[in-house]
Design an enzyme around this catalytic site. Structure first.
Site, PDB file in Angstrom:
ATOM      1  N   HIS A   1      11.390-114.792  65.654  1.00 37.94           N
ATOM      2  CA  HIS A   1      10.446-114.096  66.517  1.00 37.94           C
ATOM      3  C   HIS A   1      10.469-114.402  67.793  1.00 37.94           C
ATOM      4  CE1 HIS A   1       6.040-112.270  66.435  1.00 37.94           C
ATOM      5  NE2 HIS A   1       6.645-112.064  67.569  1.00 37.94           N
TER       6      HIS A   1
ATOM      7  N   HIS B   1      10.758-112.697  71.939  1.00 43.31           N
ATOM      8  CA  HIS B   1      11.111-111.593  72.641  1.00 43.31           C
ATOM      9  C   HIS B   1      11.913-111.816  73.889  1.00 43.31           C
ATOM     10  CE1 HIS B   1       7.895-109.035  70.402  1.00 43.31           C
ATOM     11  NE2 HIS B   1       7.432-110.296  70.316  1.00 43.31           N
TER      12      HIS B   1
ATOM     13  N   HIS C   1       5.732-106.032  64.062  1.00 38.46           N
ATOM     14  CA  HIS C   1       4.493-106.959  64.212  1.00 38.46           C
ATOM     15  C   HIS C   1       3.376-106.246  63.494  1.00 38.46           C
ATOM     16  CE1 HIS C   1       7.001-108.493  67.374  1.00 38.46           C
ATOM     17  NE2 HIS C   1       6.031-109.391  67.806  1.00 38.46           N
TER      18      HIS C   1
ATOM     19  N   GLU D   1      -1.436-109.405  63.813  1.00 38.07           N
ATOM     20  CA  GLU D   1      -1.528-110.341  64.763  1.00 38.07           C
ATOM     21  C   GLU D   1      -3.299-110.238  65.169  1.00 38.07           C
ATOM     22  OE1 GLU D   1       0.553-109.434  68.373  1.00 38.07           O
ATOM     23  OE2 GLU D   1       0.121-111.469  69.168  1.00 38.07           O
TER      24      GLU D   1
HETATM   25  N1  HPA Z   1       2.918-108.886  70.058  1.00 40.56           N
HETATM   26  C1  HPA Z   1       2.960-107.688  70.240  1.00 40.56           C
HETATM   27  N2  HPA Z   1       3.891-107.235  71.223  1.00 40.56           N
HETATM   28  C2  HPA Z   1       4.449-108.258  71.868  1.00 40.56           C
HETATM   29  C3  HPA Z   1       4.316-109.547  71.650  1.00 40.56           C
HETATM   30  C4  HPA Z   1       3.378-110.002  70.749  1.00 40.56           C
HETATM   31  O1  HPA Z   1       3.014-111.251  70.215  1.00 40.56           O
HETATM   32  N3  HPA Z   1       5.100-110.159  72.362  1.00 40.56           N
HETATM   33  C5  HPA Z   1       5.704-109.206  73.231  1.00 40.56           C
HETATM   34  N4  HPA Z   1       5.320-108.236  72.878  1.00 40.56           N
HETATM   35 ZN    ZN Z   2       6.000-110.970  69.250  1.00 43.16          ZN
END
Ligand code: HPA
Ligand code: ZN
Length: 332
Positions: free
Chosen positions: A16, A18, A196, A199
């Site tokens: 994970h 980006h 995702h 979160e």
């Molecule tokens: N959450 C959602 N989108 C994202 C994240 C994240 O932690 N990091 C980069 N894009």
């Molecule tokens: Zn992320």
């Protein structure tokens, strides 16, 4: 061996991260200058001061602004190469990198420019550093289903270079169900699936990711703890969660690392892994994340090893490669 040494020598897979979130201010300034693009900061210090977030959206606004200076294939190569050097330093031997094509194609940068730059860095990382990698293309969930579908169409000719698709950006108000048809098409085309969920969003979004998108992994997923039935299912199905401790702290998903649930989830048998998410923005790469949880939570050395083992088990590498790395960890 103390915990710090163990963290250093453990081989790890990152699942994970980006790539746009690995953009360090120094490189951002360098690329902005050579591309003659203005950025709203006078100095690297000023950039770092702006990295003070109170939720996911306050981070995303700054993260998308930073990505604006990326224009040429070389820019994407340099970005990914800098990240691979960090992998080498942290003994991350395999990484599955997210990229957000829409962040770039919406500014007029061709899909192939982004993909070619990243792919060349992946090839060089294997050749020169011995680090293996896969690319996972994420759809921006704040944009429309139609835009995601168009992005999927753009990716089809490059199917062999992209192992899977994911879902990121602003979670609240953009449930997985919004993209059910896009992910059905992606599965049909043979992409592996991640998303995702949980979160900032509720456990309900994790159920949707499982039932509607049919994910192979959940990214974050820490809010699953709110729902005992969901936890039961995650354990039963050995469904991995790619947890990002420093990210959770910086984006105020938790108030204190001592409250992080990664240890509780691990003890309950959930296949949790440690990851950096957007390390240039959240204060650290893989080993910094391991150190942060090791210092705040009573993790044993066997548990630290289990987190690394989980990272290979949850990865998209061949079974034989998984067994090789897990054997290596057991021998430490
Ligand atoms: N959450 C959602 N989108 C994202 C994240 C994240 O932690 N990091 C980069 N894009
Ligand atoms: Zn992320």
């Amino acid at each position: 061996m103390n915990n710090s040494e163990l963290i250093r020598v453990l081989p790890k897979a990152e699942l994970h991260v980006h790539i746009e979130g690995t953009f360090e201010p120094e490189l951002m300034f360098e690329i902005a200058q050579r591309n003659k693009i203005d950025i709203p900061y006078k100095s690297i210090d000023e950039v770092k001061q702006a990295y003070n977030f109170h939720n996911l959206q306050s981070f995303l606004d700054i993260y998308y602004a930073g990505a604006n200076v990326l224009v040429y294939e070389q820019d994407f190569y340099d970005l990914a190469w800098a990240y691979f050097i960090k992998c080498q330093q942290d003994n991350v031997v395999h990484t599955e990198i997210f990229f957000d094509p829409q962040t770039h194609t919406d500014r007029g940068v061709a899909f192939e420019i982004v993909l070619n730059g990243l792919k060349k860095a992946c090839v060089d990382a294997q050749e020169k550093l011995g680090i293996t990698s896969h690319l996972i293309m994420c759809f921006l969930r704040h944009l429309s289903e139609e835009a995601a579908m168009q992005t999927l169409e753009q990716a089809l000719p490059f199917k062999d270079q992209i192992i899977g698709v994911g879902l990121d950006s602003s979670e609240l108000g953009h449930p997985p169900s919004k993209f059910e048809r896009v992910f059905a098409k992606a599965r049909e085309a043979g992409f592996l699936i991640v998303a995702h969920a949980g979160e900032e969003g509720p456990a309900e979004y994790v159920w949707e990711a499982l039932d509607l998108l049919k994910v192979n992994r959940i990214d974050h997923g820490v809010r699953s703890e709110d729902d005992p039935k969901l936890l039961e299912r995650l354990v039963l199905e050995k469904m991995p969660l790619t947890v990002c401790p420093l990210s959770n702290l910086k984006l105020c998903v938790i108030d204190d690392m001592a409250d992080h649930n990664i240890h509780r989830l691990l003890k309950q048998g959930v296949k949790v892994t440690v990851n950096s998410d957007d390390p240039a923005y959240f204060g650290g790469y893989m080993n910094d994340n391991f150190h942060a949880i090791e210092q705040a939570l009573p993790l044993s050395q066997d548990e630290l090893k289990q987190l690394a083992i989980n990272s290979f088990e949850a990865s998209f590498i061949p079974e034989s490669e998984k067994r090789k790395w897990i054997k290596h960890i057991h021998a430490l």
